[in-house]
Design an enzyme around this catalytic site. Structure first.
Site, PDB file in Angstrom:
ATOM      1  N   GLY A  13     -30.417 -18.703  27.067  1.00  0.00           N
ATOM      2  CA  GLY A  13     -31.349 -18.888  26.206  1.00  0.00           C
ATOM      3  C   GLY A  13     -32.416 -20.154  26.380  1.00  0.00           C
ATOM      4  O   GLY A  13     -32.872 -21.175  25.004  1.00  0.00           O
ATOM      5  N   GLY A  15     -35.021 -21.005  27.713  1.00  0.00           N
ATOM      6  CA  GLY A  15     -36.421 -20.095  27.470  1.00  0.00           C
ATOM      7  C   GLY A  15     -37.609 -20.670  26.341  1.00  0.00           C
ATOM      8  O   GLY A  15     -38.757 -20.916  26.512  1.00  0.00           O
ATOM      9  N   ASP A  55     -30.953 -10.745  32.159  1.00  0.00           N
ATOM     10  CA  ASP A  55     -30.101 -10.045  30.302  1.00  0.00           C
ATOM     11  C   ASP A  55     -28.533 -10.287  30.548  1.00  0.00           C
ATOM     12  O   ASP A  55     -28.013 -10.551  30.799  1.00  0.00           O
ATOM     13  CB  ASP A  55     -30.308  -9.038  30.603  1.00  0.00           C
ATOM     14  CG  ASP A  55     -30.172  -8.353  28.557  1.00  0.00           C
ATOM     15  OD1 ASP A  55     -29.354  -8.908  28.313  1.00  0.00           O
ATOM     16  OD2 ASP A  55     -30.690  -6.817  28.860  1.00  0.00           O
ATOM     17  N   VAL A  56     -28.336 -11.425  29.637  1.00  0.00           N
ATOM     18  CA  VAL A  56     -26.923 -11.875  29.070  1.00  0.00           C
ATOM     19  C   VAL A  56     -25.668 -10.665  29.290  1.00  0.00           C
ATOM     20  O   VAL A  56     -24.677 -10.401  29.406  1.00  0.00           O
ATOM     21  CB  VAL A  56     -26.832 -12.944  28.161  1.00  0.00           C
ATOM     22  CG1 VAL A  56     -27.272 -14.241  28.664  1.00  0.00           C
ATOM     23  CG2 VAL A  56     -27.219 -12.880  26.834  1.00  0.00           C
ATOM     24  N   TYR A 155     -25.079  -8.666  13.338  1.00  0.00           N
ATOM     25  CA  TYR A 155     -25.439 -10.828  13.566  1.00  0.00           C
ATOM     26  C   TYR A 155     -23.937 -11.335  13.129  1.00  0.00           C
ATOM     27  O   TYR A 155     -23.711 -12.165  13.792  1.00  0.00           O
ATOM     28  CB  TYR A 155     -26.580 -11.188  13.423  1.00  0.00           C
ATOM     29  CG  TYR A 155     -26.816 -12.706  13.383  1.00  0.00           C
ATOM     30  CD1 TYR A 155     -27.162 -12.836  14.604  1.00  0.00           C
ATOM     31  CD2 TYR A 155     -26.052 -13.733  12.231  1.00  0.00           C
ATOM     32  CE1 TYR A 155     -27.439 -14.211  14.714  1.00  0.00           C
ATOM     33  CE2 TYR A 155     -25.790 -14.060  12.082  1.00  0.00           C
ATOM     34  CZ  TYR A 155     -27.303 -15.049  13.893  1.00  0.00           C
ATOM     35  OH  TYR A 155     -26.752 -16.478  14.194  1.00  0.00           O
ATOM     36  N   THR A 157     -20.332 -10.273  12.594  1.00  0.00           N
ATOM     37  CA  THR A 157     -20.259  -9.322  12.685  1.00  0.00           C
ATOM     38  C   THR A 157     -20.063  -9.967  14.636  1.00  0.00           C
ATOM     39  O   THR A 157     -18.340 -10.884  15.142  1.00  0.00           O
ATOM     40  CB  THR A 157     -20.016  -7.855  13.168  1.00  0.00           C
ATOM     41  OG1 THR A 157     -19.669  -7.187  11.701  1.00  0.00           O
ATOM     42  CG2 THR A 157     -18.567  -7.503  13.769  1.00  0.00           C
ATOM     43  N   LYS A 159     -20.742 -13.271  15.519  1.00  0.00           N
ATOM     44  CA  LYS A 159     -20.989 -14.402  15.297  1.00  0.00           C
ATOM     45  C   LYS A 159     -19.440 -15.192  15.134  1.00  0.00           C
ATOM     46  O   LYS A 159     -18.739 -15.950  15.410  1.00  0.00           O
ATOM     47  CB  LYS A 159     -21.603 -15.214  14.593  1.00  0.00           C
ATOM     48  CG  LYS A 159     -23.348 -15.281  15.272  1.00  0.00           C
ATOM     49  CD  LYS A 159     -23.419 -15.906  16.720  1.00  0.00           C
ATOM     50  CE  LYS A 159     -24.328 -15.965  16.869  1.00  0.00           C
ATOM     51  NZ  LYS A 159     -25.000 -16.658  17.910  1.00  0.00           N
TER      52      LYS A 159
END
Length: 268
Positions: A13, A15, A55-56, A155, A157, A159
């Site tokens: 992330g 960028g 893309d991770v 989201y 879930t 985290k």
């Protein structure tokens, strides 16, 4: 106290947002930084010594990224798993198919994909990994990972799962001298926090911190080798509600405000 001078770091992330701020701050402290971002042009603009478009959620792409860093710089000391996404508020019922899975793929699986190939290099350098959980879901920062997040279940879930990944990884890597920090952010002024269905209020805007402050908090925690850090510290008091679990869920079920949220997000 961990010293960043001469260290080699990888930031996903990198960028934009918090990730780009981490790239800048680490570089200022003497680290050689690789920025990984799905937007390669953004990664190039971060000022990192190496920029990789990846893309991770792509396991092979992340394995190649880690290998490239180790090959080019000879080591890997720090990994910041900062890449993360969410969606505009909506219930699972009305989300487009695949939207929730994409959030989990980036936030959770992406963190796993970044760390797995980095484990041996981190062991070799007795390095440090940073995983990003959350104290709040960006468009509705009142609850987040402490409570089920209406309109952002995927989201929250992801985290919560990232937190457990970090706790488990810390136990597995501690015999090898590898440190792990889990970061929990409150609302940060990034693109994610603006994915909301309602205009921001003055009070909600005052709660936000800049990406630079968020990044500085993470880096300070790594310097001090802290296991977990809540940023900003004003949210530390929320830890007291964590053990209450489903008892708080029952309170939410009786909340008129939460019922209003459900109706709003069901129609998103």
């Amino acid at each position: 106290m961990r010293d960043f001078s001469g260290a080699v770091a990888l930031v996903t992330g990198g960028g934009g947002g918090i990730g780009a701020a981490e790239v800048r701050l680490l570089t200022e402290r003497g680290a050689t930084v690789c920025a990984v971002d799905i937007d390669e042009d953004a990664a190039l603009g971060s000022g990192a010594a190496l920029a990789i478009g990846a893309d991770v959620a792509d396991r092979e792409a992340m394995a190649e990224a880690v290998d490239r860093v180790v090959t080019q710089f000879g080591r890997l000391d720090l990994v910041f798993c900062t890449a993360g996404i969410t969606h505009r508020p909506a219930t699972l019922r009305v989300l487009e198919p695949g939207t929730a899975q994409r959030v989990i793929d980036v936030n959770l699986v992406g963190t796993l994909n970044t760390l797995e190939p980095a484990i041996d290099p981190l062991i070799a350098s007795r390095g440090h990994a940073v995983l990003v959980s959350s104290m709040g879901w960006p468009p509705n920062s009142e609850f987040g990972t402490l409570l089920p997040t209406l309109g952002g279940v995927a989201y929250s879930t992801s985290k919560v799962a990232v937190e457990m990944l970090g706790r488990g990884l810390r136990i597995e890597l501690s015999p090898y001298g590898v440190g792990v920090t889990i970061a929990y952010f409150g609302p940060v002024d990034t693109a994610m926090v603006r994915l909301t269905n309602v205009p921001p209020t003055r009070s909600s805007e005052r709660l936000r911190i800049s990406p630079e402050k968020a990044a500085a908090g993470v880096i300070r925690a790594v310097e001090r080798e802290k296991v977990r850090v809540i940023i900003p510290g004003r949210w530390n008091f929320l830890n007291v509600v964590r053990p209450l679990g489903v008892h708080l869920d029952n309170l939410l079920l009786r909340s008129r405000k939460q019922r209003d949220f459900i109706r709003t997000y069901d129609s998103a």
